[in-house]
Design a protein around this motif. Sequence first.
Motif, PDB file in Angstrom:
ATOM      1  N   ASP A  82       0.811  -1.220   0.000  1.00  0.00           N
ATOM      2  CA  ASP A  82       0.000   0.000   0.000  1.00  0.00           C
ATOM      3  C   ASP A  82       0.844   1.269   0.000  1.00  0.00           C
ATOM      4  O   ASP A  82       0.319   2.369  -0.079  1.00  0.00           O
ATOM      5  CB  ASP A  82      -0.913  -0.011   1.235  1.00  0.00           C
ATOM      6  N   ASP A  83       2.162   1.117   0.068  1.00  0.00           N
ATOM      7  CA  ASP A  83       3.059   2.272   0.126  1.00  0.00           C
ATOM      8  C   ASP A  83       4.253   2.036  -0.802  1.00  0.00           C
ATOM      9  O   ASP A  83       5.399   1.960  -0.354  1.00  0.00           O
ATOM     10  CB  ASP A  83       3.521   2.497   1.564  1.00  0.00           C
ATOM     11  N   LEU A  84       3.985   1.911  -2.093  1.00  0.00           N
ATOM     12  CA  LEU A  84       5.047   1.596  -3.046  1.00  0.00           C
ATOM     13  C   LEU A  84       6.071   2.712  -3.180  1.00  0.00           C
ATOM     14  O   LEU A  84       7.186   2.476  -3.657  1.00  0.00           O
ATOM     15  CB  LEU A  84       4.444   1.293  -4.427  1.00  0.00           C
ATOM     16  N   ASP A  85       5.716   3.919  -2.770  1.00  0.00           N
ATOM     17  CA  ASP A  85       6.673   5.028  -2.823  1.00  0.00           C
ATOM     18  C   ASP A  85       7.450   5.183  -1.520  1.00  0.00           C
ATOM     19  O   ASP A  85       8.263   6.100  -1.383  1.00  0.00           O
ATOM     20  CB  ASP A  85       5.946   6.339  -3.137  1.00  0.00           C
ATOM     21  N   GLY A  86       7.199   4.289  -0.578  1.00  0.00           N
ATOM     22  CA  GLY A  86       7.848   4.381   0.721  1.00  0.00           C
ATOM     23  C   GLY A  86       9.255   3.810   0.725  1.00  0.00           C
ATOM     24  O   GLY A  86       9.750   3.284  -0.284  1.00  0.00           O
ATOM     25  N   PRO A  87       9.921   3.878   1.879  1.00  0.00           N
ATOM     26  CA  PRO A  87      11.320   3.466   1.982  1.00  0.00           C
ATOM     27  C   PRO A  87      11.532   1.962   1.864  1.00  0.00           C
ATOM     28  O   PRO A  87      12.665   1.502   1.725  1.00  0.00           O
ATOM     29  CB  PRO A  87      11.729   3.971   3.371  1.00  0.00           C
ATOM     30  N   GLY A  88      10.456   1.188   1.926  1.00  0.00           N
ATOM     31  CA  GLY A  88      10.594  -0.257   1.804  1.00  0.00           C
ATOM     32  C   GLY A  88      10.844  -0.734   0.395  1.00  0.00           C
ATOM     33  O   GLY A  88      11.107  -1.920   0.172  1.00  0.00           O
ATOM     34  N   TRP A  89      10.771   0.178  -0.575  1.00  0.00           N
ATOM     35  CA  TRP A  89      10.906  -0.183  -1.981  1.00  0.00           C
ATOM     36  C   TRP A  89      11.997   0.640  -2.654  1.00  0.00           C
ATOM     37  O   TRP A  89      12.243   1.777  -2.283  1.00  0.00           O
ATOM     38  CB  TRP A  89       9.587   0.049  -2.733  1.00  0.00           C
ATOM     39  N   SER A  90      12.606   0.058  -3.662  1.00  0.00           N
ATOM     40  CA  SER A  90      13.546   0.782  -4.513  1.00  0.00           C
ATOM     41  C   SER A  90      13.066   0.666  -5.955  1.00  0.00           C
ATOM     42  O   SER A  90      12.104  -0.047  -6.248  1.00  0.00           O
ATOM     43  CB  SER A  90      14.969   0.222  -4.373  1.00  0.00           C
ATOM     44  N   THR A  91      13.729   1.374  -6.860  1.00  0.00           N
ATOM     45  CA  THR A  91      13.346   1.333  -8.275  1.00  0.00           C
ATOM     46  C   THR A  91      14.286   0.412  -9.040  1.00  0.00           C
ATOM     47  O   THR A  91      15.502   0.459  -8.863  1.00  0.00           O
ATOM     48  CB  THR A  91      13.391   2.740  -8.895  1.00  0.00           C
ATOM     49  N   LEU A  92      13.699  -0.429  -9.875  1.00  0.00           N
ATOM     50  CA  LEU A  92      14.465  -1.337 -10.719  1.00  0.00           C
ATOM     51  C   LEU A  92      13.874  -1.279 -12.120  1.00  0.00           C
ATOM     52  O   LEU A  92      12.674  -1.450 -12.299  1.00  0.00           O
ATOM     53  CB  LEU A  92      14.383  -2.765 -10.168  1.00  0.00           C
ATOM     54  N   THR A  93      14.703  -0.986 -13.105  1.00  0.00           N
ATOM     55  CA  THR A  93      14.240  -0.906 -14.492  1.00  0.00           C
ATOM     56  C   THR A  93      14.543  -2.219 -15.202  1.00  0.00           C
ATOM     57  O   THR A  93      15.687  -2.679 -15.219  1.00  0.00           O
ATOM     58  CB  THR A  93      14.913   0.262 -15.230  1.00  0.00           C
ATOM     59  N   LEU A  94      13.493  -2.815 -15.779  1.00  0.00           N
ATOM     60  CA  LEU A  94      13.612  -4.097 -16.462  1.00  0.00           C
ATOM     61  C   LEU A  94      12.882  -4.025 -17.798  1.00  0.00           C
ATOM     62  O   LEU A  94      11.942  -3.237 -17.968  1.00  0.00           O
ATOM     63  CB  LEU A  94      12.988  -5.212 -15.612  1.00  0.00           C
ATOM     64  N   PRO A  95      13.277  -4.850 -18.769  1.00  0.00           N
ATOM     65  CA  PRO A  95      12.608  -4.816 -20.071  1.00  0.00           C
ATOM     66  C   PRO A  95      11.238  -5.491 -20.040  1.00  0.00           C
ATOM     67  O   PRO A  95      11.069  -6.557 -19.440  1.00  0.00           O
ATOM     68  CB  PRO A  95      13.579  -5.583 -20.980  1.00  0.00           C
ATOM     69  N   VAL A  96      10.283  -4.844 -20.679  1.00  0.00           N
ATOM     70  CA  VAL A  96       8.956  -5.410 -20.895  1.00  0.00           C
ATOM     71  C   VAL A  96       8.687  -5.318 -22.394  1.00  0.00           C
ATOM     72  O   VAL A  96       8.676  -4.214 -22.957  1.00  0.00           O
ATOM     73  CB  VAL A  96       7.869  -4.659 -20.112  1.00  0.00           C
ATOM     74  N   ASN A  97       8.530  -6.456 -23.031  1.00  0.00           N
ATOM     75  CA  ASN A  97       8.415  -6.496 -24.493  1.00  0.00           C
ATOM     76  C   ASN A  97       9.582  -5.763 -25.151  1.00  0.00           C
ATOM     77  O   ASN A  97       9.430  -5.099 -26.169  1.00  0.00           O
ATOM     78  CB  ASN A  97       7.080  -5.902 -24.957  1.00  0.00           C
ATOM     79  N   GLY A  98      10.744  -5.866 -24.530  1.00  0.00           N
ATOM     80  CA  GLY A  98      11.958  -5.289 -25.088  1.00  0.00           C
ATOM     81  C   GLY A  98      12.198  -3.832 -24.777  1.00  0.00           C
ATOM     82  O   GLY A  98      13.243  -3.289 -25.141  1.00  0.00           O
ATOM     83  N   LEU A  99      11.277  -3.188 -24.071  1.00  0.00           N
ATOM     84  CA  LEU A  99      11.414  -1.766 -23.742  1.00  0.00           C
ATOM     85  C   LEU A  99      11.593  -1.591 -22.241  1.00  0.00           C
ATOM     86  O   LEU A  99      10.951  -2.296 -21.440  1.00  0.00           O
ATOM     87  CB  LEU A  99      10.181  -0.991 -24.210  1.00  0.00           C
TER      88      LEU A  99
END
Length: 228
Positions: A161-178
Amino acid sequence: MDTTSSARTVTAGEQGAPVVGAQAGPPADPLAPYLAADFPWYGLDEGWTGRRWLMQAGAGQTARGAQRGSVDYGTLGHGDEPARQYEPRDMRRFAVVVTMARRDVRRSADNTGTLEATSASSAAWLAGSGLLAATWPGQLDRALRQDWLDQQTALAWDLADDLDGPGWSTLTLPVNGLPQPFRYRESEYGWVLAGEAPGVLLGAYGRGVSAYGAGFSAVQDLTNYDGR
């Protein structure tokens, strides 16, 4: 979380259940609920060369709410199937992809209220609860296991319920190659991530398989997961 009239809540340790509120038993055709969906299914992309397998698809899962009706979400497995009750769990290597339809706010099944719209938090909740069901400590007795599951499930909900909180980080991964940004977190039990893809919301969880090398793509042929 209810699904259909013949459904029951599947608890951790039963078939290594990854999705709470899954169907009580496998349908005559395991592909049928997947083929009935009005949205694309996602799995790991061609970079994954290991085993692929069907898990469960269900109706009406929106975070803590549920509605009877069309297929709204489901999971596809990659690698080792999660351990059954009392089987060793530490050596299992798997990644599970959760696909969830984008649904607007709508009336509940009993017409007494409304269900919230699905969101990345909904996908994160399904992924987090799936990881718990797949990795609960097998040495716990039934009573302690349920206490542990209740405690960890509440924590998973708060985190989702708090995806922008300190418990999460950002990870960029490909989806359909993008490249696509995801919210990502690790724990002693494994990892969970949540984000978006064309037409759907995506979640994933795994253990023993690195999330950093994962990529996702729309599944073109579900029989690759059927195993028959």
